[in-house]
Design an enzyme around this catalytic site. Sequence first.
Site, short mmCIF file in Angstrom:
data_model
loop_
_atom_site.label_atom_id
_atom_site.label_comp_id
_atom_site.label_asym_id
_atom_site.label_seq_id
_atom_site.Cartn_x
_atom_site.Cartn_y
_atom_site.Cartn_z
N ASP A 115 0.81 -1.22 0.00
CA ASP A 115 0.00 0.00 0.00
C ASP A 115 0.84 1.27 0.00
O ASP A 115 0.35 2.33 0.37
CB ASP A 115 -0.95 0.00 1.21
CG ASP A 115 -0.22 -0.28 2.52
OD1 ASP A 115 1.01 -0.42 2.49
OD2 ASP A 115 -0.91 -0.32 3.55
N LYS A 166 4.67 3.38 16.53
CA LYS A 166 3.66 4.39 16.85
C LYS A 166 3.88 5.08 18.21
O LYS A 166 3.09 4.92 19.16
CB LYS A 166 2.26 3.79 16.77
CG LYS A 166 1.99 3.18 15.39
CD LYS A 166 0.55 2.86 15.15
CE LYS A 166 0.28 2.42 13.72
NZ LYS A 166 0.84 1.17 13.28
N ASP A 227 1.70 6.55 2.13
CA ASP A 227 1.02 5.33 2.58
C ASP A 227 -0.45 5.51 2.24
O ASP A 227 -1.11 6.39 2.80
CB ASP A 227 1.26 5.18 4.08
CG ASP A 227 0.42 4.09 4.72
OD1 ASP A 227 -0.45 3.52 4.03
OD2 ASP A 227 0.63 3.81 5.91
#
Length: 363
Positions: A115, A166, A227
């Site tokens: 992706d 993250k 992304d």
Amino acid sequence: MREAILLVGGQGTRLRPLTINTPKPMLPVAGVPFTVHQILRARDAGVTRIVLATSYKADVFADFLSNSELGAADSGIDIVIATEDEPLGTGGAIRYASSFLTSAPTDSVIVFNGDVLTGLDINALVHHHEQTNSDVTLYLTKVSDPRAYGLVPTDPTGRVLQFLEKPQTPEEIVTDQINAGCYVFTRSVIDRIPPGRPVSVERETFPELLAQSRLVSGVVDQGYWLDLGTPLAFVQGSVDLVRGIAPSPAVIAPGESLILAGAIVDPTAVISDGTTLGVNARVGVDSIVSGSVVFAGAVIGDHCVIRNSIIGEGAVIGDHCIIDGSVIGDHSQVGAHNELREGVRVWVDSVIPELSVRFSSDQ
Ligand code: GTP
């Protein structure tokens, strides 16, 4: 022979409802499934064999390839489909797909997330991997807000120091370098990933390699990177491909918009800012469609304004609608005079009735 694995088995939850019927990598972007852009870039970089690591809706990939020139014997790239019985995560998928590789233990194998739209110099990444004798080499990019990504700090020689998935607190944000979703593995490193169970390369394989003092390298490439995991990014990627801002061998003539075969646009309508109109889509009188993706067979009525939005396959938008920053699921119907803005998502096959109380708007 150069081999690659393309990870295309994720559920694409952030892109729902677009991914209810179609896996994210098979969504059309600038006229062809996103996977095609990636396969052609890989082929241009000298990849001769690519394993598609599929799980979610694997049959969609097989059906596409059986009807595509890319699946033909003379396409210049041998495409093999590996389908997991259960989703194995990124690392498990790489391990499983590796049983379809022919590379020797010391060969370099390229792995692409399915992706990521990028202008990465793939050969430069492989070259760095081989020159430095790394176990794994990661493509890194820099972003201004890295909180949604995996942070990858490196030392001045490019050696990866840490993986921080993250990060949320300011103390955790130790670098603006993020994992950009393309790797080069030495084949023998893939063979050491445990088989038959879910494994995350980001959370398990890479941190383990660091703990074992193996050489994991990072190469920062500041070229185009996006992304496509969210609706806004998906639209942006499509627009950038149509306009030639994002590089792809599948986009032969970049321009202001891309109108595919059979689409019918009223002469008074304006299609602009990198919009794609899918096969057999229709746009009515005085409508404006700007910076958007309209999938095959969708119908946009008269006097509509569609901006920065995705209109699903076969969806029908009634007259006088305003749709801005929104996603309309496949085969949904939006009645006349509706106004949908900023983040609205309409599920597949939904019906939104005509708005009987009409508003005055600043189109
Ligand atoms: P979200 O659900 O929206 O996060 O998207 P995603 O399912 O694509 O997950 P993510 O973006 O984290 O996945 C990164 C890449 O790995 C994508 O190209 C996915 O298609 C792929 N991927 C994720 N999980 C699996 C899996 O279990 N099997 C395979 N074959 N590929 C996977």
